[in-house]
Design a protein around this motif. Structure first.
Motif, PDB file in Angstrom:
ATOM      1  N   GLY A 389      -4.784 -25.070 -24.264  1.00 23.39           N
ATOM      2  CA  GLY A 389      -5.844 -24.748 -25.232  1.00 23.39           C
ATOM      3  C   GLY A 389      -7.095 -24.422 -24.675  1.00 23.39           C
ATOM      4  O   GLY A 389      -7.837 -23.479 -24.979  1.00 23.39           O
ATOM      5  N   ILE A 390      -7.794 -25.718 -23.849  1.00 23.39           N
ATOM      6  CA  ILE A 390      -8.990 -25.439 -23.109  1.00 23.39           C
ATOM      7  C   ILE A 390      -9.030 -24.247 -22.297  1.00 23.39           C
ATOM      8  O   ILE A 390      -9.898 -23.545 -22.211  1.00 23.39           O
ATOM      9  N   ILE A 391      -7.908 -24.012 -21.661  1.00 19.28           N
ATOM     10  CA  ILE A 391      -7.797 -22.739 -20.435  1.00 19.28           C
ATOM     11  C   ILE A 391      -7.999 -21.723 -21.543  1.00 19.28           C
ATOM     12  O   ILE A 391      -8.698 -20.601 -21.030  1.00 19.28           O
ATOM     13  N   ALA A 392      -7.388 -21.566 -22.367  1.00 26.61           N
ATOM     14  CA  ALA A 392      -7.193 -20.425 -23.520  1.00 26.61           C
ATOM     15  C   ALA A 392      -8.604 -20.219 -23.993  1.00 26.61           C
ATOM     16  O   ALA A 392      -9.167 -19.131 -23.886  1.00 26.61           O
ATOM     17  N   GLY A 393      -9.303 -21.190 -24.375  1.00 28.03           N
ATOM     18  CA  GLY A 393     -10.613 -21.063 -24.871  1.00 28.03           C
ATOM     19  C   GLY A 393     -11.573 -20.423 -23.553  1.00 28.03           C
ATOM     20  O   GLY A 393     -12.305 -19.535 -24.083  1.00 28.03           O
ATOM     21  N   LEU A 394     -11.346 -21.248 -22.663  1.00 26.77           N
ATOM     22  CA  LEU A 394     -12.300 -20.523 -21.373  1.00 26.77           C
ATOM     23  C   LEU A 394     -12.268 -19.318 -21.040  1.00 26.77           C
ATOM     24  O   LEU A 394     -13.092 -18.481 -20.900  1.00 26.77           O
ATOM     25  N   ILE A 395     -10.944 -18.886 -20.976  1.00 25.40           N
ATOM     26  CA  ILE A 395     -10.514 -17.586 -20.558  1.00 25.40           C
ATOM     27  C   ILE A 395     -11.108 -16.592 -21.803  1.00 25.40           C
ATOM     28  O   ILE A 395     -11.677 -15.580 -21.223  1.00 25.40           O
ATOM     29  N   ALA A 396     -11.051 -16.929 -22.928  1.00 24.73           N
ATOM     30  CA  ALA A 396     -11.490 -16.084 -23.996  1.00 24.73           C
ATOM     31  C   ALA A 396     -12.935 -15.949 -23.882  1.00 24.73           C
ATOM     32  O   ALA A 396     -13.287 -14.727 -24.112  1.00 24.73           O
ATOM     33  N   GLY A 397     -13.647 -17.133 -23.725  1.00 24.73           N
ATOM     34  CA  GLY A 397     -15.102 -17.068 -23.437  1.00 24.73           C
ATOM     35  C   GLY A 397     -15.461 -16.412 -22.338  1.00 24.73           C
ATOM     36  O   GLY A 397     -16.337 -15.317 -22.334  1.00 24.73           O
ATOM     37  N   ILE A 398     -14.855 -16.326 -21.131  1.00 25.64           N
ATOM     38  CA  ILE A 398     -15.124 -15.411 -20.063  1.00 25.64           C
ATOM     39  C   ILE A 398     -14.792 -14.071 -20.373  1.00 25.64           C
ATOM     40  O   ILE A 398     -15.877 -12.913 -20.279  1.00 25.64           O
ATOM     41  N   LEU A 399     -13.773 -13.637 -21.003  1.00 23.40           N
ATOM     42  CA  LEU A 399     -13.413 -12.214 -21.076  1.00 23.40           C
ATOM     43  C   LEU A 399     -14.227 -11.775 -22.257  1.00 23.40           C
ATOM     44  O   LEU A 399     -14.708 -10.720 -22.159  1.00 23.40           O
ATOM     45  N   GLY A 400     -14.593 -12.379 -23.357  1.00 21.58           N
ATOM     46  CA  GLY A 400     -15.393 -11.812 -24.455  1.00 21.58           C
ATOM     47  C   GLY A 400     -17.087 -12.075 -24.036  1.00 21.58           C
ATOM     48  O   GLY A 400     -17.756 -11.236 -24.536  1.00 21.58           O
ATOM     49  N   GLY A 401     -17.252 -12.847 -23.009  1.00 20.19           N
ATOM     50  CA  GLY A 401     -18.592 -12.899 -22.647  1.00 20.19           C
ATOM     51  C   GLY A 401     -19.141 -12.049 -21.575  1.00 20.19           C
ATOM     52  O   GLY A 401     -20.353 -11.976 -21.340  1.00 20.19           O
ATOM     53  N   ALA A 402     -18.144 -11.634 -20.616  1.00 17.15           N
ATOM     54  CA  ALA A 402     -18.393 -10.854 -19.504  1.00 17.15           C
ATOM     55  C   ALA A 402     -19.483  -9.608 -19.552  1.00 17.15           C
ATOM     56  O   ALA A 402     -20.316  -9.432 -19.204  1.00 17.15           O
ATOM     57  N   VAL A 403     -18.935  -8.582 -20.773  1.00 14.93           N
ATOM     58  CA  VAL A 403     -19.698  -7.481 -20.870  1.00 14.93           C
ATOM     59  C   VAL A 403     -20.951  -7.838 -21.492  1.00 14.93           C
ATOM     60  O   VAL A 403     -21.943  -7.313 -20.880  1.00 14.93           O
ATOM     61  N   PRO A 404     -21.115  -8.564 -22.390  1.00 17.31           N
ATOM     62  CA  PRO A 404     -22.423  -9.056 -22.951  1.00 17.31           C
ATOM     63  C   PRO A 404     -23.303  -9.589 -21.922  1.00 17.31           C
ATOM     64  O   PRO A 404     -24.439  -9.257 -22.018  1.00 17.31           O
ATOM     65  N   ALA A 405     -22.924 -10.406 -21.040  1.00 15.74           N
ATOM     66  CA  ALA A 405     -23.396 -11.019 -20.043  1.00 15.74           C
ATOM     67  C   ALA A 405     -24.016  -9.935 -19.101  1.00 15.74           C
ATOM     68  O   ALA A 405     -25.230  -9.859 -18.677  1.00 15.74           O
ATOM     69  N   LEU A 406     -23.182  -9.056 -18.610  1.00 19.00           N
ATOM     70  CA  LEU A 406     -23.715  -8.063 -17.766  1.00 19.00           C
ATOM     71  C   LEU A 406     -24.799  -7.235 -18.429  1.00 19.00           C
ATOM     72  O   LEU A 406     -25.883  -6.910 -17.851  1.00 19.00           O
ATOM     73  N   ARG A 407     -24.658  -6.808 -20.050  1.00 19.06           N
ATOM     74  CA  ARG A 407     -25.639  -6.033 -20.345  1.00 19.06           C
ATOM     75  C   ARG A 407     -26.980  -6.961 -20.376  1.00 19.06           C
ATOM     76  O   ARG A 407     -28.127  -6.574 -20.336  1.00 19.06           O
ATOM     77  N   ALA A 408     -26.838  -8.418 -20.895  1.00 17.10           N
ATOM     78  CA  ALA A 408     -28.142  -9.058 -21.052  1.00 17.10           C
ATOM     79  C   ALA A 408     -28.664  -8.953 -19.565  1.00 17.10           C
ATOM     80  O   ALA A 408     -30.135  -8.915 -19.672  1.00 17.10           O
ATOM     81  N   ALA A 409     -28.068  -9.117 -18.265  1.00 17.39           N
ATOM     82  CA  ALA A 409     -28.854  -8.994 -17.046  1.00 17.39           C
ATOM     83  C   ALA A 409     -29.186  -7.595 -17.004  1.00 17.39           C
ATOM     84  O   ALA A 409     -29.978  -7.785 -15.920  1.00 17.39           O
TER      85      ALA A 409
END
Ligand SMILES: Nc1ncnc2c1ncn2[C@@H]1O[C@H](COP(=O)(O)OP(=O)(O)OP(=O)(O)O)[C@@H](O)[C@H]1O
Ligand SMILES: [Mg+2]
Lengths: 419, 229
Positions: A389-409
Motif C-alpha cells: 500500500g505504501i509503495i502504491a501510494g508513493l508510486i502514485a505520488g511520483i507519477l501524479g506529481g512528476a509533471v506538475p513538479a516539472l511545470r513548477a520548476a
C-alpha cells in the motif's frame, strides 16, 4: 549531506504548509487515489492470507519441501527390502497405510470406508443395506510407522504424547489419533477393540495422544513393530501387512539410491517423487496475484490521473508563489521537490487510510466469520500488504506529481514583475 | 573601492510574438555599497527588464555584469539561485505574500529556501529582527488578509531584508500605495542602506526618486544620469 538534509527539510516544511493551505484539494486527491491503493492493499493482503493458510497445512499433508517420497504396494517382498534398508536410519521413515475398525465386533462402522464423521462417502449405512448391522464402531486409516515421521510431516501436537520408538514394542499397540479421529471417538463411545485390514483378529489398542495432521480423514498413527505382531504373528513374512507403503526420505540421504537399486533388483520399479508442492503452489499464486495486482494497478492509474489533475491545477494557481520562491533563491530542483513532496504526502496519507480501512475490515471479518472459517479466526493483517500500500501510494505520488513538479520548476521568475 | 555592481554594455533583446526587440542597448551602471539609486523612465522603457538582469532572473545577451568585482554575466542557474538568496533582496509592486501563511512565516520563506539550513530558533530570531526593522514586529502572527497595504509591503520588505542582503532591488514598491504609506515604505528601504546595503529603486514618483542618492533615466535602452535641477 548537510545541504541535502537542509533541502529535504525545506521541501517538507513548505510541502506541509502547502497541504495545510489546500486541505480540500488534498482530500479530493486522496479520494481519487483511495480506491486504487485500497485495491492494491486488498489484493496483496488476500494473497498473503490465502498463501499462509494454504502453506500452513501443505507440509503436514505432502511433506517437507524438497524431501523425497517413494510409493509402492506393501507386498511382503518390498516391505522386507524397505525394512532392511531404512533400519536404524533417522533420515528415512516408512509408512504403511491400512484400514482399521475400532469398536464392537461384527457391526458396520458408523463411517464405513473411513469417511470423516458427518460426511457420507458410500451408499450410507441404512437398514436396507446388506451385511452387518450398523453399530458402535469407527473405521480409521491406520498409519504404521517405522520411525518418527514428524521430521517429514511436522504434525502439531494437540493432546497427550507422540509415539515413542525407544521402548520395547507393546502388545497393545499405542495409537495417536488425528483430530478427525479424536472427534469421532468423542462422538461415539466405542469399546477399545481393533480389527485390521478386514481381519478377524482383535487387538486392544491404547490411545496415547492427539495431533493435528491437517487431514479430515480419521487417522491413527502407530508403531509398525507393534502393529506387525497382529498382522503376521504366525504365517511368516509372506503374510506381512498389506496396504500401501510409502517411504519418506530426506533430500540428501543415500538410502534413496540404495532402496531404488534393491527394489529394482527384486523386480519392483520404484518411482521417487520430490516434494515440490510449495514451490508449485507459490508459482501459481504468484501468477494469480500478478493478474489481480495488474487490475488494481489500473484502478490506481485512475487515481494517478486524479492527483495529476489536481496537481496541475494547483501549480497553475501558484505560479506567482513559485516565481517568488525562485526570486528569493529557491533552486528549481527544490521547487520540483516541494510539489513532489506534496503529492507523495498525499499518496502516503491515502496509503495510511487504505491500510487502516482494510486492517479494520479484516478485523471485522475475522470477528464475525472466525468461527466458521478457522483460518480467519486470528488472522493478522499481513505486513507485506501494508508495504504494498505504501509503495502504491508513493508510486502514485511520483507519477501524479512528476509533471506538475516539472511545470513548477519551469516557471520564469520574471512573472513576479509582469503580474 | 570595488563597486557593488558594475554593468558595462549590457544588451537585452526580448523575443516577442513578432520580432525580437532590443530593450536594453548598452546599459552602463555602477552602484556602490550603501548607495541608493533611483531608476525612472516611461512605461515600457525596460526598467523591470533591467532589474531582472540585475537580480539574475535573466542573463544579458551582451555586456558584463560584475558583482563585487566578479563577472557573473553568464553564471549557471544553480549559482544564480545561491546569489539571489545570499546577495539580493527583492521588493515588487505587488506584495506577493502567501495568504495561508502569517507575516512571520512569509518572512521566513526567504530563509527556508534550500540555501543552507537554519535551526528554528535562529530563523525566528532573524524573522523578528527583520520585522522589527520595518516597524511591524507586533503583526508577526497576522495573516496578510488582515493587514493594510502598507503593512503588507513592509512584510515584503522584511522578507527582502531577512538574509541581510548586499543589494535591495525594488520595482515600484509604492505603486499600489497612497503617498503617506509610500513614504513609510521608502524610509524602510532607505534604512537598509545605512548598514551598507545598495538600493536600486524603480519608481514613477519624483519625490521618492529625489530621496535617492542619484537618479538614472532609462530611455531608448540606455541609462543616463539625471542632473538635479
Ligand atoms: N516576455 C516578454 N517578451 C517580449 N517582450 C516583453 C516581455 N516582457 C516585456 N516585454 C516588453 O519589453 C518592454 C519593457 O518591459 P518592462 O516591463 O521592462 O518595462 P517597464 O519599464 O518596467 O514598464 P512599466 O513602467 O510599465 O513597468 C515592454 O515594451 C514590454 O512590452
Ligand atoms: Mg515594470
Amino acid at each position: 549531506m548537510r545541504r541535502l538534509s537542509g533541502r529535504g527539510r525545506s521541501a517538507l516544511i513548505i510541502g506541509v504548509q502547502g497541504i495545510r493551505a489546500r486541505k480540500l484539494r488534498t482530500l479530493l486527491s486522496m479520494v481519487s487515489l483511495f480506491l486504487g491503493v485500497l485495491a492494491v492493499v486488498v489484493v496483496q493482503a488476500g494473497a498473503s492470507i490465502a498463501e499462509k493458510a494454504m502453506f500452513a497445512d501443505i507440509e503436514l499433508q505432502q511433506g517437507v519441501e524438497g524431501s523425497k517420497i517413494i510409493y509402492m504396494g506393501a507386498e511382503p517382498k518390498t516391505t522386507a527390502i524397505v525394512n532392511d534398508v531404512i533400519q536404524g536410519r533417522d533420515d528415512a521413515v516408512a509408512m504403511i497405510g491400512m484400514q482399521a475398525i475400532i469398536g464392537e465386533a461384527g457391526v458396520r462402522p458408523v463411517n464405513e470406508g473411513g469417511a470423516p464423521i458427518g460426511e457420507n462417502w458410500g451408499g450410507g449405512p441404512g437398514p436396507e443395506a446388506g451385511g452387518d448391522p450398523s453399530g458402535q464402531a469407527v473405521e480409521v486409516r491406520l498409519s504404521a510407522l517405522t520411525g518418527d515421521v514428524r521430521a517429514f510431516r511436522p504434525f502439531r501436537p494437540r493432546d497427550g504424547r507422540w509415539l515413542d520408538w525407544s521402548t520395547t514394542p507393546s502388545l497393545a499397540p499405542k495409537l495417536v489419533l488425528n483430530e478427525a479421529a479424536a472427534k469421532a471417538f468423542q462422538q461415539y463411545h466405542v469399546p477399545a477393540q481393533m480389527r485390521l485390514n478386514g481381519g478377524q483378529q482383535t487387538v486392544t489398542p491404547q490411545f496415547v495422544g492427539v495431533v493435528d495432521d491437517a487431514s479430515s480423514t480419521p487417522t491413527a498413527y502407530a508403531r509398525l513393530d507393534e502393529v506387525n505382531r497382529w498382522l503376521a504373528p504366525a504365517a511368516g513374512p509372506q503374510n506381512g501387512p498389506s496396504g500401501d507403503l510409502q517411504v519418506l526420505l530426506t533430500a540428501s540421504t543415500p538410502a534413496t539410491q540404495v532402496l531404488q537399486k534393491r527394489l529394482k533388483a527384486a523386480g519392483t520399479e520404484a518411482y521417487v517423487e520430490t516434494v515440490r508442492s510449495r514451490a508449485e503452489m507459490a508459482k501459481e499464486l504468484r501468477l494469480i496475484r500478478l493478474v489481480f495486482l495488474a487490475m488494481a494497478g489500473l484502478v490506481l492509474l485512475i487515481g494517478v490521473a486524479g492527483i495529476l489533475n489536481v496537481g496541475l491545477a494547483s501549480v497553475g494557481e501558484r505560479v506567482e508563489e513559485f516565481a517568488l520562491r525562485r526570486a528569493v533563491g529557491t533552486p528549481r530542483l527544490l521547487l520540483a521537490g516541494i510539489v513532489l513532496t506534496e503529492t507523495l504526502l498525499t499518496g502516503l496519507f491515502t496509503a495510511a487510510a487504505a491500510i487502516g480501512a482494510s486492517a479494520g475490515a479484516l478485523r471485522l471479518v475475522s470477528m464475525f466469520l472466525g468461527d466458521r472459517e478457522p483460518f480467519l479466526a486470528d488472522v493478522q493483517f499481513p505486513w507485506d500488504a501494508g508495504v504494498a500500500g505504501i509503495i502504491a501510494g508513493l508510486i502514485a505520488g511520483i507519477l501524479g506529481g512528476a509533471v506538475p513538479a516539472l511545470r513548477a520548476a519551469g516557471i520564469p521568475i520574471a512573472t513576479v514583475m509582469r503580474a | 573601492m570595488t563597486a557593488l555592481i558594475e554593468l558595462t554594455g549590457i544588451v537585452k533583446t526580448l523575443k516577442g510574438q513578432k520580432q525580437p526587440r532590443t530593450i536594453l542597448d548598452g546599459v552602463e551602471m555602477r552602484v556602490d555599497p550603501g548607495e541608493s539609486v533611483a531608476i525612472v523612465g516611461r512605461s515600457g522603457s525596460g526598467k523591470s527588464t533591467l532589474l531582472s538582469v540585475l537580480g539574475i532572473f535573466d542573463r544579458p545577451d551582451a555586456g558584463t555584469y560584475l558583482l563585487h568585482g566578479q563577472d557573473i554575466s553568464r553564471i549557471p542557474e544553480r549559482k544564480a539561485a545561491k546569489l539571489r538568496s545570499a546577495e539580493f533582496g527583492f521588493v515588487f509592486q505587488r506584495f506577493f505574500l502567501l495568504k495561508h501563511l502569517t507575516a512571520a512565516q512569509n518572512v521566513a520563506m526567504a530563509l527556508v529556501n534550500g540555501q543552507g539550513w537554519l535551526p528554528r530558533r535562529e530563523r525566528k530570531r532573524r524573522v523578528m529582527a527583520a520585522l522589527d526593522q520595518v516597524g511591524i514586529a507586533q503583526l508577526a502572527k497576522s495573516k496578510p488578509t488582515k493587514l493594510s497595504g502598507g503593512e503588507q509591503q513592509r512584510v515584503a520588505i522584511a522578507r527582502a531584508l531577512v538574509r541581510e542582503p548586499k543589494v535591495l532591488l525594488a520595482d515600484e514598491p509604492t505603486g499600489a500605495l497612497d503617498l503617506e504609506t509610500g513614504t513609510l515604505v521608502i524610509e524602510a528601504l532607505l534604512s537598509a542602506t545605512e548598514r551598507g546595503c545598495g538600493l536600486v529603486l524603480v519608481t514613477h514618483d519624483r519625490d521618492h526618486a529625489a530621496r535617492m542618492g542619484r537618479t538614472l533615466d532609462l530611455h531608448d535602452g540606455v541609462l543616463t544620469e539625471r542632473v538635479p535641477a
